[in-house]
Design an enzyme around this catalytic site. Structure first.
Site, mmCIF file in Angstrom:
data_model
loop_
_atom_site.group_PDB
_atom_site.id
_atom_site.type_symbol
_atom_site.label_atom_id
_atom_site.label_comp_id
_atom_site.label_asym_id
_atom_site.label_seq_id
_atom_site.Cartn_x
_atom_site.Cartn_y
_atom_site.Cartn_z
ATOM 1 N N GLU A 79 -36.813 5.763 -11.592
ATOM 2 C CA GLU A 79 -37.566 5.870 -10.324
ATOM 3 C C GLU A 79 -38.609 4.760 -10.197
ATOM 4 O O GLU A 79 -39.139 4.547 -9.105
ATOM 5 C CB GLU A 79 -38.207 7.256 -10.206
ATOM 6 C CG GLU A 79 -39.536 7.464 -10.922
ATOM 7 C CD GLU A 79 -39.396 7.675 -12.432
ATOM 8 O OE1 GLU A 79 -38.336 7.353 -12.996
ATOM 9 O OE2 GLU A 79 -40.372 8.129 -13.052
ATOM 10 N N CYS B 96 -37.983 11.428 -18.666
ATOM 11 C CA CYS B 96 -39.120 11.376 -19.574
ATOM 12 C C CYS B 96 -39.629 12.782 -19.876
ATOM 13 O O CYS B 96 -38.966 13.543 -20.562
ATOM 14 C CB CYS B 96 -40.218 10.485 -18.987
ATOM 15 S SG CYS B 96 -41.481 10.008 -20.182
ATOM 16 N N HIS C 140 -37.325 5.289 -17.025
ATOM 17 C CA HIS C 140 -37.755 5.702 -15.688
ATOM 18 C C HIS C 140 -37.032 4.941 -14.580
ATOM 19 O O HIS C 140 -37.565 3.962 -14.069
ATOM 20 C CB HIS C 140 -39.260 5.483 -15.545
ATOM 21 C CG HIS C 140 -40.088 6.436 -16.330
ATOM 22 N ND1 HIS C 140 -40.674 7.548 -15.777
ATOM 23 C CD2 HIS C 140 -40.418 6.463 -17.634
ATOM 24 C CE1 HIS C 140 -41.338 8.216 -16.702
ATOM 25 N NE2 HIS C 140 -41.205 7.568 -17.858
#
Lengths: 822, 225
Positions: free
Chosen positions: B198, B87, B196
């Site tokens: 994560e 990002c 994302h």
């Protein structure tokens, strides 16, 4: 009048590059607003916008050298000092323009034994405003404390920046909800953004790390042209600030009603997590300790916002108030947050306060009043973004992203070093004394010398007259009984569809998808679930939070309406399996000077206090927002209630999705024919009348106990509360969320079964082998329970009545808001 | 032994803790790196996390690229250090010219946060080898400046050399050209990704655990785990 007091200053400042006209004689005019002299408005709008862009681009650079910001040589002298006040006792002061009445001004004179200086007047006027002093609400709010239930969990109660509760396993949680209604109408983006920023700083100032936000939003009719402007800006503002700050937005409300057309409600909630031993207080103890202002520079933001914007009714003049709205910088707030976390970790402060409404005035008076009692401040040390600000303006500025800390001399160097690491400007502006006086100097002259408690705690208290609104009897007599009910299967089916796509009941993804719900990696449940659930300390414990309010119910019966809001938030938290623990509230009402509104307020507070006691959940803090009205027409009284619950193990949380074929659907609770204030009456007929659903707190507590026990035992696959729109709405939401249909049998009166809004009800989905256990839990708690159907297929079917394909439901439910606002 | 994976914190980084958690869950050791330092502390790989570095008041990532640590990082990346930009991290990598193209305002003009389906197009990079080529995964996406653009020549080059690492499936959430969700450099050690991963490493908090592969990939590459 105003010119007299500021004359000396104006003469001096006349040559400044800002080129103030004579209209801009000082803070007084700005606060007074509305008058023909208020020409400075346009200039300030331009100024504010310019400041935004400049500050944003240069943020980092600016921060690093801000500490050394030099004031231009020769700042204006001849300020209205204490000595001057003594010499010129009869000088007129613009207290009326500052929102102060004759009695209040006389009281200030009595306290000081002389006329106040203009700086002192600035302090008293903002501190004694409705917004800061709660002068109309205080006598009623006492009931929350008087009637508070016993709770061992309460670590910090009402009166601090936010309440703190012990959630077990060595963790504490602080949470609070606050309004930013009026600014969000004037300037929706910045109003909403700074609403988020303000509540986050409240949480920060308790010593906690903020971990999530929620927003309870109310707008005018969805098809009104201005609603689009307000909604678009508010949602962008909430998202723009919260997303950039890195806090997940996990829930809230979006409600439309004509009563909010020129007075939207923007209530922002923040929750933070800390260790009980790390709680910070807003106090300034210990003579010799240093007072440090840190965070953003002080500019002409929202000067007078506290008393003007929060305490004046909107009318055609409102656009003149545009410059009073503050401008937010979430990046600075993020730096401030991380900086504070490191400062707290090293235990470098003995007291801390955020700067919100009334800025430096509020922080200094409150810190001093709660501490040793005295404080000396050199206002000239306040680092400015606009070097031409006058002391009165510095005192009233509501520039965002600022905090004030009290630090022992030995820790000052380390404190400033950590601020430097995060590029956060920090300046020692004074120190704690034992004089019992708050003294402020400007260029060596004393301009403030007051007992701080008189501004912070001893403001006026009004017992305003109240009586039921004249139209209440008529409203309550006009019940929903006269409304024609759907009788055929097709009419029932159409009603389901109609409600599913009504803006208040439709899917809110258009709004919530503009908020980051994943950041920090601890979001277990978020909207559209019944409550937001956040993991704490990497688990397994967690918390649940829900906010609810129903202005329509509260309009019909404010005592019951406030209780119903609590009831629903309690139910929403319990539906996830969390044990409800504590309450925060945001009380949005019209003008307290209207006896009808004051009656609504008194009733709502009374009802809420009684309900909190009955449910064993104390109020830990909150906010009152008055003057929510257009002309003389108040909004529907709208208490928004936030309930915090605790999960001992978030892995056992229960969501709302119907996502396993063959599960049994059980209906918990008793359904009565209750349609007063219902969404059915609203959507189909635009009708508001009769009485809201009957409050039944014992039933609510019993239902909650079943939901919590069921979650704990792991015998429920899904649970969803019944509220607006009734069973029909709850079932279709669970179906669409999980992607599976359901078939239910409603043999009695399907209309009542589907659309009644009786309280203390929920649907749960259980595996067939667990059905007996959930039934047993319910019966043991005295909660009526009935198996109404089964999860499966791809349609919402009521046997013998209708079957609606999920695709068709999804289209109306999810398509409504994008069609209006996309 | 395990791998040491650095996670850079810029002022305004938001997902640094999440990235560190993902590194840890994958079995590697997360090492916090501070933007103002000039040393990479002997890490074996680096993650640039999501967020709004310096508030992103200028072009996203435009100021972060001048952080003291970035000089070291750019040089190390040219020498083969595995780097993943997520990002805002992707935006910083583009601003630093470690990756071509740019990320501009979403075509919807709205911030978009949703669970997003992706297809892994290149499973040979340092950060995607735990996946199969063509595998579809669901991870969150959340951005307002996520629309990937590049000139036609660059796009053709990326496509023909297999440097499109991941592509949006079903919905293109931000108007990215060619549905591009992530790309890599020629060597495949530097990967930029708008979604994302994560946030998709634990069943409790993510829409899936399918993001973990990015972090186990780097562990595979570094220690053959």
């Amino acid at each position: 009048m105003t010119e007299q007091i500021h004359e000396p200053g104006r003469d001096q400042a006349g040559g400044s590059d800002r080129g103030r006209g004579p209209e801009h004689a000082g803070s007084a005019e700005q606060v007074g607003g509305g008058g023909p002299e208020y020409a400075i408005g346009t200039e300030q709008v331009g100024g504010a916008e310019q400041v935004t862009s400049v500050e944003h681009v240069e943020g980092a650079e600016q921060a690093s050298d801000a500490g050394q910001a030099e004031r231009p040589a020769g700042p204006p002298t001849g300020v209205d000092s204490v000595a001057r006040a003594a010499e010129t006792p009869e000088r007129d002061l613009p207290y009326a323009e500052l929102g102060m009445n004759d009695e209040e001004f006389a009281r200030v004179r009595d306290i000081l034994g002389r006329r106040p200086t203009s700086a002192e007047l600035a302090i008293y006027s903002v501190m004694w405003s409705e917004h800061c002093s709660y002068k109309s609400s205080r006598v009623h709010l006492k009931k929350f404390a008087d009637k508070a239930p016993q709770s061992d969990a309460l670590l910090v109660g009402m009166g601090e920046n936010a309440g703190v509760v012990d959630v077990g396993n060595g963790w504490a949680v602080t949470f609070k909800i606050e309004s930013h209604n009026h600014p969000s109408y004037v300037e929706p983006y910045q109003g909403a953004a700074t609403g988020v920023g303000g509540i986050v700083r409240d949480i920060l100032s308790m010593g906690a790390r903020p971990v999530a936000v929620m927003d309870s939003l109310r707008f005018g009719p969805p098809d009104a042209p201005d609603t689009r402007r307000v909604l678009d800006g508010v949602v962008r503002g909430v998202g723009g600030y919260g997303n950039c700050l890195g806090l997940p937005n996990v829930g809230g409300e979006v409600v439309f009603d004509p009563c909010y057309a020129a007075n939207p409600l923007v209530n922002a909630l923040c929750v933070g997590v800390l260790k009980p031993e790390d709680i910070k207080r807003a106090i300034a103890p210990g003579p010799g300790n240093k007072v440090i202002l840190f965070g953003a520079l002080t500019g002409p933001d929202g000067i007078g916002g506290a008393s003007v914007l929060a305490s004046a009714t909107f009318d055609e003049e409102s656009h003149r108030k545009r410059p009073s709205v503050q401008v937010g910088d979430p990046f600075m707030e993020k730096l401030l947050t991380e900086c504070c976390m490191e400062i707290f970790a090293e235990d470098l402060v003995v007291g801390i306060q955020d700067l919100g409404a009334a800025g430096v005035s509020c922080a200094t008076t409150e810190l001093a009043a709660a501490g040793t009692g005295g404080m000396d401040i050199d206002l000239g040390m306040v680092p400015l973004r606009d070097q031409t600000l006058r002391p009165e303006e510095i005192l009233m500025s509501e520039s965002q992203e600022r905090m004030m800390a009290v630090v022992e001399p030995a820790n000052v160097e380390r404190f400033l070093k950590l601020c430097g690491k995060w590029d956060v400007p920090a300046t020692v502006i004074g120190e704690v004394t034992d004089t019992g006086r708050l003294r402020m100097t400007w260029n060596g002259e004393t301009i403030v010398d007051i007992p701080p408690g008189t501004a912070a705690d001893e403001g006026p208290v009004y017992e305003r007259p109240y009586e039921p609104p004249a139209d209440l009897g008529q409203l309550q007599a006009d019940g929903p009984g006269r409304l024609p009910r759907p009788s055929t299967s097709e009419e029932l089916r159409n009603t389901v569809m109609w409600l599913a796509g009504a803006p208040n009941l439709a899917d809110k993804s258009f709004v919530t998808s503009q908020y980051d719900k994943y950041v920090l990696g601890n979001t277990v449940l978020a909207m559209p679930e019944d409550a937001g659930v956040i993991r704490i300390g990497e688990g397994p414990q967690g918390i649940a939070l829900a906010t609810d309010g129903n202005g329509r119910y509260t309009r019909l019966d404010p005592y019951a309406g406030a209780q119903l809001a609590l009831s629903e938030a309690y139910r929403n938290v319990a539906a996830t399996g969390a044990r409800p623990l504590a309450v925060t509230n945001c009380l949005n009402f019209g003008s307290p000077e209207d006896p009808g509104v004051m009656w609504q307020f008194a009733q709502a507070v009374e009802g809420l206090a009684a309900a909190c006691r009955a449910l064993g959940v104390p109020v830990t803090g909150g906010n009152v927002s008055f003057y929510n009205q257009t002309g003389t027409t108040p909004i529907n009284p709208t208490p928004v209630i936030g309930v915090l619950g605790v999960h001992d193990d978030v892995n056992r949380r229960v969501g709302m999705s119907f996502n396993v074929e063959g599960m049994s659907i059980l209906l918990l609770g008793e359904t009565r024919a209750e349609f007063g204030g219902s969404e059915w009456a609203n959507v189909v007929f635009g009708h508001l009348g009769g009485l809201p659903p009957r409050v039944d707190l014992a039933a609510e507590a019993a239902l909650g106990s079943v939901l919590v026990a069921g979650a704990h035992e792991g015998v429920m696959e899904a649970a969803h509360d019944l509220s607006d729109g009734g069973l029909s709405q709850a079932l279709l939401e669970s179906c669409l969320r999980g992607g599976l249909g359901c078939t239910v049998s409603l043999p009695d009166d399907p209309f009542v079964e589907l659309f009644s809004e009786s309280v203390a009800r929920a649907v749960v989905a259980v595996r067939p082998e667990n059905e007996a256990r959930v039934v047993a839990l319910s019966e043991a708690a005295g909660v009526p329970v009935r198996r109404i159907g089964t999860v499966g297929g791809d349609a919402f079917e009521v046997e013998g009545q209708f079957s609606i394909p999920l695709g068709e439901l999804r289209e109306v439910h999810q398509g409504a808001l994008p069609a209006l606002f996309g | 032994m395990t791998a040491r994976v650095g996670v850079i914190t810029f002022p305004g980084s938001l997902d640094d803790r999440d990235a560190a958690r993902a590194v840890r869950l994958a079995g590697a050791e997360p090492v916090p790196l501070w933007h103002a330092e000039a040393e990479l502390n002997d890490v074996d790989a680096v993650v640039l996390p999501g967020g709004f570095s310096y508030g992103d008041y200028l072009r996203a990532g435009a100021i972060a690229r001048f952080a003291p640590l970035m000089d070291r990082l750019v040089a190390a990346a040219h020498d083969g250090l595995p780097v993943l930009g997520i990002c805002n991290g992707f935006q910083v990598l583009c601003e630093s010219h470690l990756l071509p193209g740019a990320l501009t305002r979403n075509t919807s003009l709205h911030f978009v946060c949703r669970a997003q389906r992706l297809r892994i197009e290149n499973a040979a990079t340092d950060w995607t080898r735990a996946y199969e080529e063509g595998q579809e995964i669901v991870v969150p996406i959340k951005n307002i400046d996520g629309c990937y653009i590049a000139d036609q020549e660059t796009l053709d080059e990326l496509e023909s050399s297999g440097r499109v690492v991941a592509r949006y499936v079903d919905v293109n959430p931000n108007g990215s050209l060619n549905d591009i969700a992530g790309i890599c450099n020629e060597a495949g050690n530097v990967v930029g990704l708008m979604p994302h991963p994560e946030h998709a490493v634990e069943a409790l908090t993510g829409p899936s655990t399918e993001g973990l592969g990015f972090f186990s990939s780097i562990l595979q590459r570094l220690v053959g785990a």
